[in-house]
Design a protein around this motif. Sequence first.
Motif, short mmCIF file in Angstrom:
data_model
loop_
_atom_site.label_atom_id
_atom_site.label_comp_id
_atom_site.label_asym_id
_atom_site.label_seq_id
_atom_site.Cartn_x
_atom_site.Cartn_y
_atom_site.Cartn_z
N THR A 143 0.80 -1.22 0.00
CA THR A 143 0.00 0.00 0.00
C THR A 143 0.84 1.28 0.00
O THR A 143 0.29 2.38 0.06
CB THR A 143 -0.93 0.02 1.23
N LEU A 144 2.16 1.16 -0.09
CA LEU A 144 3.00 2.35 -0.13
C LEU A 144 2.68 3.17 -1.38
O LEU A 144 2.48 2.61 -2.47
CB LEU A 144 4.48 1.98 -0.14
N PRO A 145 2.67 4.49 -1.28
CA PRO A 145 2.49 5.32 -2.49
C PRO A 145 3.61 5.05 -3.49
O PRO A 145 4.74 4.70 -3.11
CB PRO A 145 2.57 6.75 -1.95
N ALA A 146 3.32 5.23 -4.75
CA ALA A 146 4.31 4.94 -5.80
C ALA A 146 5.58 5.77 -5.61
O ALA A 146 6.69 5.26 -5.78
CB ALA A 146 3.70 5.21 -7.17
N TRP A 147 5.44 7.03 -5.23
CA TRP A 147 6.61 7.89 -5.07
C TRP A 147 7.51 7.39 -3.95
O TRP A 147 8.73 7.47 -4.03
CB TRP A 147 6.21 9.34 -4.82
N GLN A 148 6.89 6.84 -2.89
CA GLN A 148 7.68 6.35 -1.76
C GLN A 148 8.39 5.05 -2.12
O GLN A 148 9.54 4.82 -1.73
CB GLN A 148 6.79 6.14 -0.54
N THR A 149 7.72 4.19 -2.87
CA THR A 149 8.36 2.97 -3.35
C THR A 149 9.55 3.31 -4.24
O THR A 149 10.65 2.76 -4.08
CB THR A 149 7.35 2.11 -4.13
N ALA A 150 9.36 4.22 -5.19
CA ALA A 150 10.44 4.61 -6.11
C ALA A 150 11.59 5.25 -5.35
O ALA A 150 12.76 4.98 -5.64
CB ALA A 150 9.90 5.57 -7.16
N SER A 151 11.27 6.08 -4.38
CA SER A 151 12.31 6.73 -3.58
C SER A 151 13.15 5.70 -2.84
O SER A 151 14.38 5.80 -2.80
CB SER A 151 11.67 7.70 -2.59
N GLY A 152 12.50 4.69 -2.27
CA GLY A 152 13.22 3.64 -1.56
C GLY A 152 14.11 2.83 -2.49
O GLY A 152 15.23 2.47 -2.14
N ILE A 153 13.62 2.55 -3.69
CA ILE A 153 14.41 1.80 -4.67
C ILE A 153 15.67 2.57 -5.03
O ILE A 153 16.77 2.00 -5.14
CB ILE A 153 13.56 1.47 -5.91
N CYS A 154 15.53 3.89 -5.20
CA CYS A 154 16.70 4.70 -5.54
C CYS A 154 17.68 4.74 -4.38
O CYS A 154 18.90 4.70 -4.58
CB CYS A 154 16.26 6.11 -5.92
N ASP A 155 17.18 4.81 -3.16
CA ASP A 155 18.04 4.83 -1.98
C ASP A 155 18.90 3.57 -1.94
O ASP A 155 20.12 3.63 -1.75
CB ASP A 155 17.17 4.92 -0.73
N MET A 156 18.29 2.41 -2.14
CA MET A 156 19.07 1.17 -2.08
C MET A 156 20.04 1.06 -3.25
O MET A 156 21.16 0.56 -3.11
CB MET A 156 18.14 -0.05 -1.99
N MET A 157 19.64 1.56 -4.43
CA MET A 157 20.53 1.56 -5.57
C MET A 157 21.79 2.36 -5.27
O MET A 157 22.92 1.92 -5.52
CB MET A 157 19.81 2.13 -6.79
#
Length: 387
Positions: free
Chosen positions: A184-198
């Motif tokens: 249920t995470l917002p798309a922007w928060q999911t994308a932000s997390g993916i970039c952080d781990m990258m």
Amino acid sequence: MLDFTFYSPTEFVFGKETETRTGQLAKKYGASRVLIAYGGGSAVRSGLLDRVKASLDAEGLSYVELGGIQPNPTEGKVYEGIDIVRKENIDFLLAVGGGSVIDTVKAIACGVYYDGDFWDFYIGKAKVTKAMPLGVVLTIPAAGSEGSGNSVITNSETKQKLGIKHPMILRPRFSVMNPQLTVTLPAWQTASGICDMMVHILERYFTNTPHTEVGDRMCEGVLMACINEGRKVMADPTDYDARANIMWTATWALNTLLKCGTQGDWEVHQIGHAIGLVTDATHGMTLASVSLPYYRRVMHDGLHQFRRFAVNVWGVRPEGKDDGQVASEGLACLKAWMDEIGVVTHSRELGVTEQNLPAIADAALILNSGYRTLTRDEVVDILRESM
């Protein structure tokens, strides 16, 4: 390869409905009275907090709550938590949330045993030698704090955003990781997390330390998983397996295994933290906005590794091209992927202006552990390019 010590004692409990085992795990690691820390309310609205409390009740564990921890966490909740622990005879800390909640709990964990201001640890005035035990129920895969000994806190009084790293002391005893909680995470928060781990992985991968083939190969594999599974998650947020792979990627991006034997380059994080301090922008988005300008700036200082990144991770064909051309193609692929998953790649969208560039540059810690030490003017140039 450099000498290193690797220590990672966290018990990871991964899978569906694993939050129902939180009470058993807390009791296993000596808890009798727990401080439950959480964020802005999603843990309450989703019913997660109730499920966690029910699992503690089932094991006969009492608890006190500390809610309202915000993104880019500040010192106020740390002081509040330390006070609660001391007054309520708390013997175990439980973070229910993402990196902001976990980092706050880690600051509480080491601040409880210190007679002075916990902030002394973050400015290097004092050294952490002891910390309370803590556990995690993870809700946002991004920072990797569920598997690390790191903590980053913003001091709203001194206008500093600083971190500590104590892998021997501050790693969680356990981390409960249910990918279902992230759907249920917002798309922007999911994308932000993916970039952080990258970026966490790249900060280990982009290094001039020679003879690190094992680490390089592991980084390349995890980077490719992040790229491919990130695309799947953004295309279908309900894809459980993609969510699971992304959650596990975030953990391995920061639990220090990938950095063993290397001297990494953390300058992207330092500039990103400074943007977050001045604008209060989402952390992963700040990293996305400055990573490409920074990598272009230092690419020729680590050309071999940037070329390798292009060829091994993105599949760039090197025939008939010089190393600079190949490396540049790799960074172009990274930019295209960032655009595809929907992260912000221009810092002006985060509130950065020409007027606040000097303040951001002054807040950025210029390190001497990357490809080379930047000048303040170079940081300003990188920020200006990021706009």
